[in-house]
Design an enzyme around this catalytic site. Sequence first.
Site, mmCIF file in Angstrom:
data_model
loop_
_atom_site.group_PDB
_atom_site.id
_atom_site.type_symbol
_atom_site.label_atom_id
_atom_site.label_comp_id
_atom_site.label_asym_id
_atom_site.label_seq_id
_atom_site.Cartn_x
_atom_site.Cartn_y
_atom_site.Cartn_z
ATOM 1 N N TYR A 51 -3.576 17.955 -8.148
ATOM 2 C CA TYR A 51 -4.095 17.382 -6.894
ATOM 3 C C TYR A 51 -4.604 18.481 -5.962
ATOM 4 C CZ TYR A 51 -1.095 13.367 -8.270
ATOM 5 O OH TYR A 51 -0.457 12.348 -8.931
ATOM 6 N N LEU A 190 -0.063 -0.381 -6.464
ATOM 7 C CA LEU A 190 -0.791 -1.511 -5.853
ATOM 8 C C LEU A 190 -1.999 -1.911 -6.696
ATOM 9 C CD1 LEU A 190 -0.670 -0.303 -2.121
ATOM 10 C CD2 LEU A 190 0.768 -2.032 -3.226
ATOM 11 N N ILE A 229 5.288 4.738 -5.719
ATOM 12 C CA ILE A 229 4.803 5.835 -4.865
ATOM 13 C C ILE A 229 3.365 5.555 -4.404
ATOM 14 C CG2 ILE A 229 6.327 7.716 -5.575
ATOM 15 C CD1 ILE A 229 4.187 8.457 -7.706
ATOM 16 N N LYS A 231 0.056 5.661 -2.261
ATOM 17 C CA LYS A 231 -0.551 6.603 -1.317
ATOM 18 C C LYS A 231 -1.155 5.792 -0.182
ATOM 19 C CE LYS A 231 -4.562 8.303 0.365
ATOM 20 N NZ LYS A 231 -5.757 7.525 0.799
ATOM 21 N N SER A 232 -0.899 6.209 1.049
ATOM 22 C CA SER A 232 -1.688 5.704 2.166
ATOM 23 C C SER A 232 -1.754 6.762 3.238
ATOM 24 C CB SER A 232 -1.106 4.423 2.756
ATOM 25 O OG SER A 232 -1.982 3.987 3.801
ATOM 26 N N ARG A 237 -0.401 1.161 7.460
ATOM 27 C CA ARG A 237 -0.070 0.812 6.073
ATOM 28 C C ARG A 237 1.077 1.687 5.560
ATOM 29 N NH1 ARG A 237 -5.745 -0.159 5.926
ATOM 30 N NH2 ARG A 237 -6.327 1.907 5.171
ATOM 31 N N ASN A 241 4.348 -0.078 4.120
ATOM 32 C CA ASN A 241 4.682 0.068 2.695
ATOM 33 C C ASN A 241 6.152 0.429 2.484
ATOM 34 O OD1 ASN A 241 2.031 -0.498 2.088
ATOM 35 N ND2 ASN A 241 1.466 1.593 1.511
HETATM 36 P P1 A2P Z 1 -5.337 4.003 2.401
HETATM 37 O O1 A2P Z 1 -4.911 5.437 2.280
HETATM 38 O O2 A2P Z 1 -6.593 3.839 3.188
HETATM 39 O O3 A2P Z 1 -4.229 3.095 2.885
HETATM 40 P P2 A2P Z 1 -2.851 4.933 -5.126
HETATM 41 O O4 A2P Z 1 -3.284 3.935 -6.166
HETATM 42 O O5 A2P Z 1 -3.235 6.326 -5.463
HETATM 43 O O6 A2P Z 1 -1.406 4.775 -4.738
HETATM 44 O O7 A2P Z 1 -3.705 4.605 -3.822
HETATM 45 C C1 A2P Z 1 -3.452 3.420 -3.105
HETATM 46 C C2 A2P Z 1 -4.729 2.921 -2.475
HETATM 47 O O8 A2P Z 1 -4.424 1.686 -1.822
HETATM 48 C C3 A2P Z 1 -5.296 3.855 -1.441
HETATM 49 O O9 A2P Z 1 -6.697 3.774 -1.528
HETATM 50 C C4 A2P Z 1 -4.785 3.296 -0.109
HETATM 51 O O10 A2P Z 1 -5.744 3.516 0.898
HETATM 52 C C5 A2P Z 1 -4.629 1.825 -0.424
HETATM 53 N N1 A2P Z 1 -3.461 1.244 0.229
HETATM 54 C C6 A2P Z 1 -2.264 1.815 0.448
HETATM 55 N N2 A2P Z 1 -1.429 0.971 1.065
HETATM 56 C C7 A2P Z 1 -2.110 -0.172 1.243
HETATM 57 C C8 A2P Z 1 -1.800 -1.424 1.819
HETATM 58 N N3 A2P Z 1 -0.606 -1.631 2.376
HETATM 59 N N4 A2P Z 1 -2.755 -2.389 1.832
HETATM 60 C C9 A2P Z 1 -3.957 -2.149 1.299
HETATM 61 N N5 A2P Z 1 -4.335 -0.990 0.735
HETATM 62 C C10 A2P Z 1 -3.416 -0.007 0.705
#
Ligand code: A2P
Length: 275
Positions: A51, A190, A229, A231-232, A237, A241
Amino acid sequence: MALAPTVQLRSGAHLPLLGLGTWPLDDTEAADTVALALETGYRLIDTAENYRNERGVGEGIRRSGVPREELFVTTKFNREHHGREGVRRAFETSAGLLGLEYIDLLLVHWPNPDQGRHVEAVEGIAALMEEGLVGAVGTSNYKPAHLQQVIDAGIVPDVNQIQLDPQRPRIVERAFHNEHGIVTQAWSPLGKGSGLLDEPAVVAIAEAHDRTPAQVVLRWHVQQGMVAIPKSSNPERLARNLDIFDFELSGAELAAIYLLDSSRADIVDSDEFGH
Ligand code: A2P
């Protein structure tokens, strides 16, 4: 501030059931996001050599002021380090960038079976664990056949991190993990751009609990003992989460979510892909 409950690993370490993924944040974004996440109550942070943000993750950790012993920091190394000395060098580089003396869980990022060194890579981590430099042994993207080879060599990993979400529930892999006491950790919990959060079944369950669709999906993971895990980098969010430990999905709701299992959802094939 509520922290996530933990699951005890074979090594004895306690892994939080929910943590922060950091791909594809760069150093600057990772520092900001990790600091905010730790202030919000996250204690598990997942990064990787690949990363290229370990320095930023380390900066976020220091900025937060959270004591080291309260944190669970995870990183992974690439294919060129698969070998006892290589793993040691990878550890030293990652620990240096993170600014940490030990790493709670070190994972082989991809098995890269074409190299034939996916067992040796795990042995390298186990050696570091004996020295107290690593708290638990991890693999990532190992299939049951790869894990069996590791087990045959006398090591049972603590954790296997795989691509897993309700459209890719990975039942066979999870059964294998459970049989051997390996904790399943889900990357991209997600889903990956396949509309999971807009699925009517998820939306309806979310409305019934006055939660968001993402909270329902994350609850589906942790309620079954899996570690997620997501990512946000969006503060709202990020907080939501983590806020999933005060409601429960019914058996019927879990079952309704399993109906989203989709053979069309692609899964990265670790016999073909790896870095
Ligand atoms: P963001 O950072 O804008 O919230 P990964 O698959 O690597 O875990 O990434 C998760 C993706 O889903 C990211 O693009 C993140 O964007 C988005 N995401 C994270 N939490 C939420 C949420 N609660 N609702 C919708 N999208 C989310």
